[in-house]
Design a protein around this motif. Structure first.
Motif, PDB file in Angstrom:
ATOM      1  N   ALA A 184       0.847  -1.198   0.000  1.00 28.57           N
ATOM      2  CA  ALA A 184       0.000   0.000   0.000  1.00 28.57           C
ATOM      3  C   ALA A 184       0.878   1.243   0.000  1.00 28.57           C
ATOM      4  O   ALA A 184       2.092   1.179   0.202  1.00 28.57           O
ATOM      5  N   GLY A 185       0.259   2.387  -0.231  1.00 28.40           N
ATOM      6  CA  GLY A 185       0.986   3.617  -0.473  1.00 28.40           C
ATOM      7  C   GLY A 185       1.532   4.281   0.773  1.00 28.40           C
ATOM      8  O   GLY A 185       1.381   3.798   1.897  1.00 28.40           O
ATOM      9  N   PRO A 186       2.192   5.413   0.572  1.00 26.21           N
ATOM     10  CA  PRO A 186       2.800   6.144   1.687  1.00 26.21           C
ATOM     11  C   PRO A 186       1.787   6.487   2.765  1.00 26.21           C
ATOM     12  O   PRO A 186       0.619   6.764   2.488  1.00 26.21           O
ATOM     13  N   ALA A 187       2.241   6.428   4.007  1.00 19.68           N
ATOM     14  CA  ALA A 187       1.439   6.782   5.177  1.00 19.68           C
ATOM     15  C   ALA A 187       0.254   5.852   5.399  1.00 19.68           C
ATOM     16  O   ALA A 187      -0.705   6.209   6.068  1.00 19.68           O
ATOM     17  N   SER A 188       0.330   4.636   4.845  1.00 21.82           N
ATOM     18  CA  SER A 188      -0.777   3.694   5.011  1.00 21.82           C
ATOM     19  C   SER A 188      -0.545   2.688   6.136  1.00 21.82           C
ATOM     20  O   SER A 188      -1.481   2.022   6.559  1.00 21.82           O
ATOM     21  N   ALA A 189       0.687   2.560   6.608  1.00 26.48           N
ATOM     22  CA  ALA A 189       1.004   1.490   7.551  1.00 26.48           C
ATOM     23  C   ALA A 189       0.202   1.578   8.843  1.00 26.48           C
ATOM     24  O   ALA A 189      -0.069   0.563   9.480  1.00 26.48           O
ATOM     25  N   SER A 190      -0.200   2.778   9.220  1.00 28.13           N
ATOM     26  CA  SER A 190      -0.980   2.922  10.446  1.00 28.13           C
ATOM     27  C   SER A 190      -2.336   2.238  10.344  1.00 28.13           C
ATOM     28  O   SER A 190      -3.005   2.018  11.354  1.00 28.13           O
ATOM     29  N   GLN A 191      -2.761   1.903   9.116  1.00 27.56           N
ATOM     30  CA  GLN A 191      -4.049   1.249   8.934  1.00 27.56           C
ATOM     31  C   GLN A 191      -3.959  -0.271   9.045  1.00 27.56           C
ATOM     32  O   GLN A 191      -4.988  -0.950   9.076  1.00 27.56           O
ATOM     33  N   ALA A 192      -2.767  -0.819   9.077  1.00 24.56           N
ATOM     34  CA  ALA A 192      -2.609  -2.274   9.038  1.00 24.56           C
ATOM     35  C   ALA A 192      -3.343  -2.963  10.176  1.00 24.56           C
ATOM     36  O   ALA A 192      -3.987  -4.002   9.982  1.00 24.56           O
ATOM     37  N   SER A 193      -3.276  -2.395  11.374  1.00 22.55           N
ATOM     38  CA  SER A 193      -3.920  -3.042  12.514  1.00 22.55           C
ATOM     39  C   SER A 193      -5.433  -3.057  12.368  1.00 22.55           C
ATOM     40  O   SER A 193      -6.103  -3.956  12.877  1.00 22.55           O
ATOM     41  N   ALA A 194      -5.987  -2.066  11.672  1.00 23.36           N
ATOM     42  CA  ALA A 194      -7.435  -2.017  11.487  1.00 23.36           C
ATOM     43  C   ALA A 194      -7.928  -3.205  10.683  1.00 23.36           C
ATOM     44  O   ALA A 194      -9.074  -3.641  10.841  1.00 23.36           O
ATOM     45  N   TYR A 195      -7.072  -3.742   9.819  1.00 29.94           N
ATOM     46  CA  TYR A 195      -7.435  -4.891   8.994  1.00 29.94           C
ATOM     47  C   TYR A 195      -6.845  -6.197   9.539  1.00 29.94           C
ATOM     48  O   TYR A 195      -7.010  -7.242   8.928  1.00 29.94           O
ATOM     49  N   GLY A 196      -6.155  -6.138  10.681  1.00 32.73           N
ATOM     50  CA  GLY A 196      -5.527  -7.325  11.241  1.00 32.73           C
ATOM     51  C   GLY A 196      -4.389  -7.843  10.384  1.00 32.73           C
ATOM     52  O   GLY A 196      -4.137  -9.049  10.334  1.00 32.73           O
ATOM     53  N   LEU A 197      -3.657  -6.944   9.732  1.00 34.73           N
ATOM     54  CA  LEU A 197      -2.639  -7.344   8.759  1.00 34.73           C
ATOM     55  C   LEU A 197      -1.258  -6.792   9.103  1.00 34.73           C
ATOM     56  O   LEU A 197      -0.423  -6.591   8.220  1.00 34.73           O
ATOM     57  N   GLU A 198      -0.991  -6.577  10.391  1.00 37.04           N
ATOM     58  CA  GLU A 198       0.290  -5.986  10.772  1.00 37.04           C
ATOM     59  C   GLU A 198       1.488  -6.758  10.223  1.00 37.04           C
ATOM     60  O   GLU A 198       2.474  -6.172   9.792  1.00 37.04           O
ATOM     61  N   GLY A 199       1.413  -8.082  10.239  1.00 36.01           N
ATOM     62  CA  GLY A 199       2.564  -8.880   9.821  1.00 36.01           C
ATOM     63  C   GLY A 199       2.759  -8.964   8.326  1.00 36.01           C
ATOM     64  O   GLY A 199       3.812  -9.411   7.865  1.00 36.01           O
ATOM     65  N   ARG A 200       1.757  -8.526   7.538  1.00 30.45           N
ATOM     66  CA  ARG A 200       1.844  -8.660   6.073  1.00 30.45           C
ATOM     67  C   ARG A 200       1.799  -7.328   5.344  1.00 30.45           C
ATOM     68  O   ARG A 200       1.815  -7.304   4.128  1.00 30.45           O
ATOM     69  N   TRP A 201       1.749  -6.244   6.080  1.00 38.50           N
ATOM     70  CA  TRP A 201       1.580  -4.928   5.449  1.00 38.50           C
ATOM     71  C   TRP A 201       2.935  -4.329   5.086  1.00 38.50           C
ATOM     72  O   TRP A 201       3.847  -4.292   5.898  1.00 38.50           O
TER      73      TRP A 201
END
Length: 332
Positions: A184-201
């Motif tokens: 995903a694009g810049p500044a998107s990593a903060s959203q990973a936890s919302a989708y339960g995808l911290e380990g794959r983002w």
């Protein structure tokens, strides 16, 4: 060139919004939009005409065709936006998703279309007030994973999922790709936890890379076959994808170019988080398209005019590209 990606590292103590689920966060975003929309009700829609920055002049580099690269095009439904956002001209538009077959890197998804819940229940599956601002229609048997399986493209074989931006009609099918890293694009990593995808983002970092006229570019695979381009106007994390298909280049624009009517107008509408940047990226796309006569441009919500005679660009159920193929009302 190494892929300009970084794994998501969760912050030590996320704030409240970071701990909320994606639907709650979507509702909060919609609430902010709707509160702004309350003022719009009192003010008739007026075009937001933006000239935008002038891109670098041609000549531009041309992607070198990669033998065996193939693009599959699917449509997962139809959307219509509120007149508060786009004015009175608001036709139903397609909600596409894409699968790239790479001869060495396997299957790559670009955008995942409508969610199973929206495919079943329409905008009723969206939280308030988003359902007041958007209409969405799909069919459960026509989600991206269902269509992929019908085409012999197993979702479990997908190696990467690239998301143009984090709006619901582009990330609705994410849950189906359990084995794939999410790009995903810049500044998107903060959203990973919302989708339960911290380990794959993985978040794209352009690190000064360019591909004129585009002022932000990154080679995803290191072979020039899939180049990610920076948007940042429609949403902060916008990505476009330039493909070096054997039959000629294809630009998957996401909502950096919402549809062809939007591209041809100077009105960026009330759907851009950064109107100046949206206009600048629009101008970059216009310039590249004018200099590349055989470019196939596919906007985020427009499947008109796609070539039907190419073996490297496969249209799945093109009869579903028409909005009439979906359970919509043409009134209003």
């Amino acid at each position: 060139m190494n892929p300009p990606l970084s794994p998501h590292a969760a912050p030590p103590r996320p704030g409240l919004t970071a701990r909320l689920g994606p639907h709650v966060r979507l509702a909060l975003a919609g609430l902010a939009l709707a509160l702004g929309g309350a003022a719009w009700v009192l003010v008739p829609y007026r075009p937001i005409a933006m000239a935008g920055a002038t891109p670098a002049p041609p000549p531009y580099g041309r992607p070198v065709a990669v033998p065996g690269l193939r693009l599959h095009v699917f449509n997962t439904g139809a959307n219509r936006m509120s007149s508060l956002l786009v004015g009175d001209v608001r036709p139903w538009r397609s909600a596409p998703a894409f699968v790239i077959e790479h001869p060495r890197h396997g299957l790559i998804v670009f955008d995942t279309g409508l969610s199973p819940a929206v495919a079943r229940d329409g905008e009723r599956a969206l939280p308030l007030p988003m359902r007041w601002l958007f209409e969405s229609r799909g069919r459960p048997e026509r989600t991206l994973p269902a269509q992929m399986r019908e085409a012999g493209l197993e979702p479990a074989r997908v190696r990467q999922v690239v998301i143009s931006h984090l709006h619901d009609d582009h990330v609705g099918g994410l849950a189906a790709f359990e084995n794939a890293p999410i790009i995903a694009g810049p500044a998107s990593a903060s959203q990973a936890s919302a989708y339960g995808l911290e380990g794959r983002w993985h978040e794209v970092h352009f690190a000064g890379g360019t591909a004129p006229p585009f002022d932000a570019a990154a080679d995803l695979l290191g072979d020039g076959s899939v180049v990610l381009l920076g948007g940042g106007g429609h949403s902060r994390e916008d990505l476009l994808m330039l493909l070096a298909l054997p039959g000629g280049p294809v630009l998957l624009a996401g909502d950096a170019v919402v549809h062809f009517d939007w591209l041809e107008s100077d009105d960026v509408q009330r759907i851009a988080v950064d109107a100046e940047r949206a206009a600048a990226v629009r101008n970059q796309v216009r310039a590249f398209r004018a200099a590349t006569p055989d470019l196939v441009l596919i906007p985020g919500h427009d499947l008109d005019g796609l070539p039907t005679n190419r073996t490297d660009l496969v249209l799945h159920h093109p009869e579903w590209f028409a909005v009439e193929a979906w359970p919509i009302s043409l009134e209003g």
